[in-house]
Design a protein around this motif. Sequence first.
Motif, PDB file in Angstrom:
ATOM      1  N   GLN A 183       0.861  -1.389   0.025  1.00 24.00           N
ATOM      2  CA  GLN A 183      -0.102   0.205   0.036  1.00 24.00           C
ATOM      3  C   GLN A 183       0.755   1.131   0.099  1.00 24.00           C
ATOM      4  OE1 GLN A 183      -3.345   0.019  -0.117  1.00 24.00           O
ATOM      5  NE2 GLN A 183      -3.763  -2.065   0.447  1.00 24.00           N
ATOM      6  N   ASP A 184       0.211   2.438  -0.212  1.00 21.33           N
ATOM      7  CA  ASP A 184       1.089   3.525  -0.320  1.00 21.33           C
ATOM      8  C   ASP A 184       1.329   3.833   1.166  1.00 21.33           C
ATOM      9  OD1 ASP A 184       0.709   3.976  -2.979  1.00 21.33           O
ATOM     10  OD2 ASP A 184      -1.067   5.139  -3.043  1.00 21.33           O
ATOM     11  N   ILE A 185       2.266   5.199   1.230  1.00 22.74           N
ATOM     12  CA  ILE A 185       2.787   5.236   2.754  1.00 22.74           C
ATOM     13  C   ILE A 185       1.844   5.884   3.696  1.00 22.74           C
ATOM     14  CG2 ILE A 185       4.623   6.604   3.907  1.00 22.74           C
ATOM     15  CD1 ILE A 185       6.575   6.217   1.927  1.00 22.74           C
ATOM     16  N   ASP A 186       0.835   6.403   2.878  1.00 27.38           N
ATOM     17  CA  ASP A 186      -0.184   7.063   3.800  1.00 27.38           C
ATOM     18  C   ASP A 186      -1.569   6.337   3.838  1.00 27.38           C
ATOM     19  OD1 ASP A 186      -1.086   6.939   1.206  1.00 27.38           O
ATOM     20  OD2 ASP A 186      -1.607   9.286   1.002  1.00 27.38           O
ATOM     21  N   TYR A 187      -1.398   5.120   3.701  1.00 29.82           N
ATOM     22  CA  TYR A 187      -2.228   4.048   3.826  1.00 29.82           C
ATOM     23  C   TYR A 187      -2.661   3.785   5.413  1.00 29.82           C
ATOM     24  CZ  TYR A 187      -4.940  -0.495   4.173  1.00 29.82           C
ATOM     25  OH  TYR A 187      -5.745  -1.336   4.454  1.00 29.82           O
ATOM     26  N   TYR A 188      -1.546   3.772   6.179  1.00 25.04           N
ATOM     27  CA  TYR A 188      -1.764   3.195   7.355  1.00 25.04           C
ATOM     28  C   TYR A 188      -1.832   4.567   8.120  1.00 25.04           C
ATOM     29  CZ  TYR A 188      -0.893  -1.784   6.527  1.00 25.04           C
ATOM     30  OH  TYR A 188      -1.057  -3.003   5.979  1.00 25.04           O
ATOM     31  N   PRO A 189      -2.350   4.290   9.864  1.00 24.94           N
ATOM     32  CA  PRO A 189      -2.383   5.542  10.565  1.00 24.94           C
ATOM     33  C   PRO A 189      -1.167   6.021  11.257  1.00 24.94           C
ATOM     34  CG  PRO A 189      -3.380   3.809  11.516  1.00 24.94           C
ATOM     35  CD  PRO A 189      -3.214   3.178  10.132  1.00 24.94           C
ATOM     36  N   ALA A 190      -1.166   7.176  11.655  1.00 25.72           N
ATOM     37  CA  ALA A 190       0.353   7.562  12.235  1.00 25.72           C
ATOM     38  C   ALA A 190       0.809   6.799  13.252  1.00 25.72           C
ATOM     39  CB  ALA A 190       0.150   9.295  12.673  1.00 25.72           C
ATOM     40  N   THR A 191       0.090   6.225  14.200  1.00 25.77           N
ATOM     41  CA  THR A 191       0.527   5.247  15.174  1.00 25.77           C
ATOM     42  C   THR A 191       1.284   4.229  14.508  1.00 25.77           C
ATOM     43  OG1 THR A 191      -1.689   4.233  15.289  1.00 25.77           O
ATOM     44  CG2 THR A 191      -1.319   5.926  16.764  1.00 25.77           C
ATOM     45  N   VAL A 192       0.862   3.547  13.489  1.00 32.71           N
ATOM     46  CA  VAL A 192       1.540   2.544  12.994  1.00 32.71           C
ATOM     47  C   VAL A 192       2.839   2.894  12.390  1.00 32.71           C
ATOM     48  CG1 VAL A 192       1.271   0.639  11.048  1.00 32.71           C
ATOM     49  CG2 VAL A 192      -0.785   0.969  12.486  1.00 32.71           C
ATOM     50  N   THR A 193       2.645   3.883  11.425  1.00 32.70           N
ATOM     51  CA  THR A 193       4.101   4.215  10.894  1.00 32.70           C
ATOM     52  C   THR A 193       4.908   4.946  11.596  1.00 32.70           C
ATOM     53  OG1 THR A 193       3.020   6.469  10.351  1.00 32.70           O
ATOM     54  CG2 THR A 193       2.750   4.803   8.512  1.00 32.70           C
ATOM     55  N   GLN A 194       4.451   5.286  12.806  1.00 34.72           N
ATOM     56  CA  GLN A 194       5.548   5.976  13.870  1.00 34.72           C
ATOM     57  C   GLN A 194       6.337   4.706  14.392  1.00 34.72           C
ATOM     58  OE1 GLN A 194       6.144   9.027  14.867  1.00 34.72           O
ATOM     59  NE2 GLN A 194       8.062   8.182  15.800  1.00 34.72           N
ATOM     60  N   SER A 195       5.406   3.554  14.766  1.00 35.83           N
ATOM     61  CA  SER A 195       6.094   2.430  15.186  1.00 35.83           C
ATOM     62  C   SER A 195       7.285   1.770  14.274  1.00 35.83           C
ATOM     63  CB  SER A 195       5.253   1.194  15.552  1.00 35.83           C
ATOM     64  OG  SER A 195       5.754   0.130  15.715  1.00 35.83           O
ATOM     65  N   TRP A 196       6.804   1.826  12.814  1.00 33.95           N
ATOM     66  CA  TRP A 196       7.822   1.428  11.911  1.00 33.95           C
ATOM     67  C   TRP A 196       9.056   2.291  11.876  1.00 33.95           C
ATOM     68  CZ3 TRP A 196       3.573   0.566   7.452  1.00 33.95           C
ATOM     69  CH2 TRP A 196       2.920  -0.677   7.757  1.00 33.95           C
TER      70      TRP A 196
END
Length: 242
Positions: A93-106
């Motif tokens: 998926q595109d980078i903006d698909y997941y919420p900020a809490t998930v991408t922050q963990s990544w």
Amino acid sequence: MKKYLISTLTIAFTAMVLNINVAYGQNFYKEKISRDNFLQAGLGLGTLYADNLGSIRMLDILLRPGLSLAYGRKIHKHFDIRANVGYQRYRSQDIDYYPATVTQSWFNNNQAFASKNDLLYFDIAPNFYLFGADNHAFRSRINAYGGTGIGMLLNFKKTTNVTFNGVYNSKDLQAVAYIPFRAGISYSYDLYTDIALEGTLMMTFSDTLDGNEGFNRLNDLPIFGQIIIKRYLHPFKPFNLP
């Protein structure tokens, strides 16, 4: 004149019947030799159960094309063994698909936000057929089959990570063993050809096919379905030296 015409028609009809019977007899004899070897080709779509490719449970996934080739041989009226080779493409998926809490963990764990994958795979697997047949000429019109084996895939992956220094892309080649689970429904199109709908799940031994590890509970699992064309081959003749 009438007797001559009747005699001529009688002889012609008898010759035609004899010719049909001889042709039928020759064809029947030919088909008594079972065609146990086959080639098949498949084309379809697939997805990947992975950390950054969306939710399969919510059907929020991206489908990508794939193809396969296989050579096999019947070893029992209910079993054959097949060598499969194929190619499958995946995209996250595109980078903006997941919420900020998930991408922050990544971001904190240096995990890939996005990936593109090109898989080349090879496996050997026996398959069990619901309706067995000793001869290709007497196989069931509709059949169901399934099997499992062992295989190896090469993952040509491109990943995107985000760090304090910005966004960077990387390329990697990964070799991963897997266990294929394969099932299908086939239709006997003609004497030598089957058409099938086939699904495959690859139970891999890696959680890093997408460059992201630990977000999902399971390892990364390629999943795809294909339309299969299967052709039974003429029996091989032994090679005799002069």
